[in-house]
Design a protein around this motif. Structure first.
Motif, mmCIF file in Angstrom:
data_model
loop_
_atom_site.group_PDB
_atom_site.id
_atom_site.type_symbol
_atom_site.label_atom_id
_atom_site.label_comp_id
_atom_site.label_asym_id
_atom_site.label_seq_id
_atom_site.Cartn_x
_atom_site.Cartn_y
_atom_site.Cartn_z
ATOM 1 N N SER A 20 0.824 -1.203 0.000
ATOM 2 C CA SER A 20 0.000 0.000 0.000
ATOM 3 C C SER A 20 0.859 1.254 0.000
ATOM 4 O O SER A 20 0.593 2.201 -0.751
ATOM 5 C CB SER A 20 -0.926 -0.007 1.213
ATOM 6 O OG SER A 20 -1.696 1.160 1.250
ATOM 7 N N ALA B 224 2.554 1.629 -3.426
ATOM 8 C CA ALA B 224 1.573 2.032 -4.431
ATOM 9 C C ALA B 224 1.210 3.496 -4.281
ATOM 10 O O ALA B 224 1.073 4.214 -5.276
ATOM 11 C CB ALA B 224 0.331 1.163 -4.318
ATOM 12 N N GLN C 207 -1.977 4.360 -13.089
ATOM 13 C CA GLN C 207 -2.980 3.298 -13.100
ATOM 14 C C GLN C 207 -2.470 2.067 -12.357
ATOM 15 O O GLN C 207 -3.225 1.430 -11.615
ATOM 16 C CB GLN C 207 -3.360 2.944 -14.541
ATOM 17 C CG GLN C 207 -4.534 2.011 -14.651
ATOM 18 C CD GLN C 207 -5.815 2.611 -14.096
ATOM 19 O OE1 GLN C 207 -6.024 3.813 -14.109
ATOM 20 N NE2 GLN C 207 -6.685 1.763 -13.581
ATOM 21 N N GLN C 208 -1.194 1.726 -12.550
ATOM 22 C CA GLN C 208 -0.618 0.588 -11.835
ATOM 23 C C GLN C 208 -0.646 0.825 -10.331
ATOM 24 O O GLN C 208 -0.948 -0.081 -9.558
ATOM 25 C CB GLN C 208 0.830 0.348 -12.277
ATOM 26 C CG GLN C 208 0.965 -0.312 -13.621
ATOM 27 C CD GLN C 208 2.415 -0.482 -14.009
ATOM 28 O OE1 GLN C 208 3.294 0.278 -13.614
ATOM 29 N NE2 GLN C 208 2.684 -1.497 -14.827
ATOM 30 N N LYS D 106 -2.749 2.675 -8.670
ATOM 31 C CA LYS D 106 -4.137 2.545 -8.211
ATOM 32 C C LYS D 106 -4.523 1.078 -8.055
ATOM 33 O O LYS D 106 -5.196 0.701 -7.100
ATOM 34 C CB LYS D 106 -5.082 3.246 -9.186
ATOM 35 C CG LYS D 106 -5.003 4.751 -9.138
ATOM 36 C CD LYS D 106 -5.948 5.376 -10.144
ATOM 37 C CE LYS D 106 -5.856 6.885 -10.137
ATOM 38 N NZ LYS D 106 -6.758 7.486 -11.122
ATOM 39 N N GLN D 107 -4.092 0.249 -8.999
ATOM 40 C CA GLN D 107 -4.409 -1.175 -8.915
ATOM 41 C C GLN D 107 -3.701 -1.823 -7.730
ATOM 42 O O GLN D 107 -4.259 -2.701 -7.071
ATOM 43 C CB GLN D 107 -4.048 -1.881 -10.216
ATOM 44 C CG GLN D 107 -4.981 -1.509 -11.354
ATOM 45 C CD GLN D 107 -4.582 -2.138 -12.677
ATOM 46 O OE1 GLN D 107 -3.463 -2.590 -12.862
ATOM 47 N NE2 GLN D 107 -5.520 -2.144 -13.621
ATOM 48 N N LEU D 108 -2.467 -1.387 -7.447
ATOM 49 C CA LEU D 108 -1.747 -1.922 -6.294
ATOM 50 C C LEU D 108 -2.433 -1.535 -4.990
ATOM 51 O O LEU D 108 -2.516 -2.342 -4.060
ATOM 52 C CB LEU D 108 -0.294 -1.440 -6.297
ATOM 53 C CG LEU D 108 0.637 -2.142 -7.267
ATOM 54 C CD1 LEU D 108 2.009 -1.446 -7.294
ATOM 55 C CD2 LEU D 108 0.794 -3.601 -6.891
ATOM 56 N N SER E 94 -5.591 -0.968 -4.609
ATOM 57 C CA SER E 94 -6.791 -1.802 -4.550
ATOM 58 C C SER E 94 -6.442 -3.222 -4.112
ATOM 59 O O SER E 94 -7.142 -3.808 -3.274
ATOM 60 C CB SER E 94 -7.471 -1.835 -5.920
ATOM 61 O OG SER E 94 -8.569 -2.704 -5.915
ATOM 62 N N ALA E 95 -5.358 -3.772 -4.654
ATOM 63 C CA ALA E 95 -4.941 -5.125 -4.272
ATOM 64 C C ALA E 95 -4.547 -5.186 -2.803
ATOM 65 O O ALA E 95 -4.876 -6.153 -2.103
ATOM 66 C CB ALA E 95 -3.775 -5.577 -5.155
ATOM 67 N N LYS F 231 -7.658 -5.313 -0.727
ATOM 68 C CA LYS F 231 -8.275 -6.641 -0.750
ATOM 69 C C LYS F 231 -7.496 -7.617 0.120
ATOM 70 O O LYS F 231 -8.078 -8.487 0.773
ATOM 71 C CB LYS F 231 -8.380 -7.149 -2.180
ATOM 72 C CG LYS F 231 -9.410 -6.386 -2.992
ATOM 73 C CD LYS F 231 -9.464 -6.850 -4.422
ATOM 74 C CE LYS F 231 -10.476 -6.001 -5.192
ATOM 75 N NZ LYS F 231 -10.513 -6.370 -6.609
#
Length: 86
Positions: A14, A17, A58-59, A61-63, A65-66, A69
């Motif tokens: 986190s 990212a 974008q990468q 943001k995806q990290l 989000s991951a 989760k």
């Protein structure tokens, strides 16, 4: 079972990212300023890193989000372990 390592891993991802998104936002801002500054009689020159910065953002943001989760899964796992141990 070492739950603490999962938590540390999620926080590390986190943090990385968040830094990636912040860096990409700064590069996009610089590129936008270059484009705005070149609005004159001469044609607009290639800004260089706009696409790469947007992909990095974008990468990131995806990290993030991951990582979120992963934290949710860890929380559910701890809840399950507490329920079965009680």
């Amino acid at each position: 079972m070492n739950i603490g390592s999962t938590s540390g891993s999620a926080m590390t991802v986190s943090t990385q990212a968040t830094h990636m998104v912040s860096d990409a936002e700064q590069r996009v801002t610089v590129a936008a300023q270059q484009v705005a500054g070149s609005m004159s009689q001469r044609p607009i020159e290639e800004t260089g890193g706009v696409t790469e910065a947007l992909v990095d953002m974008q990468q990131g943001k995806q990290l993030v989000s991951a990582a979120g989760k992963l934290i949710e899964a860890q929380s559910a796992q701890i809840g399950y372990l507490l329920d079965t141990q009680v």
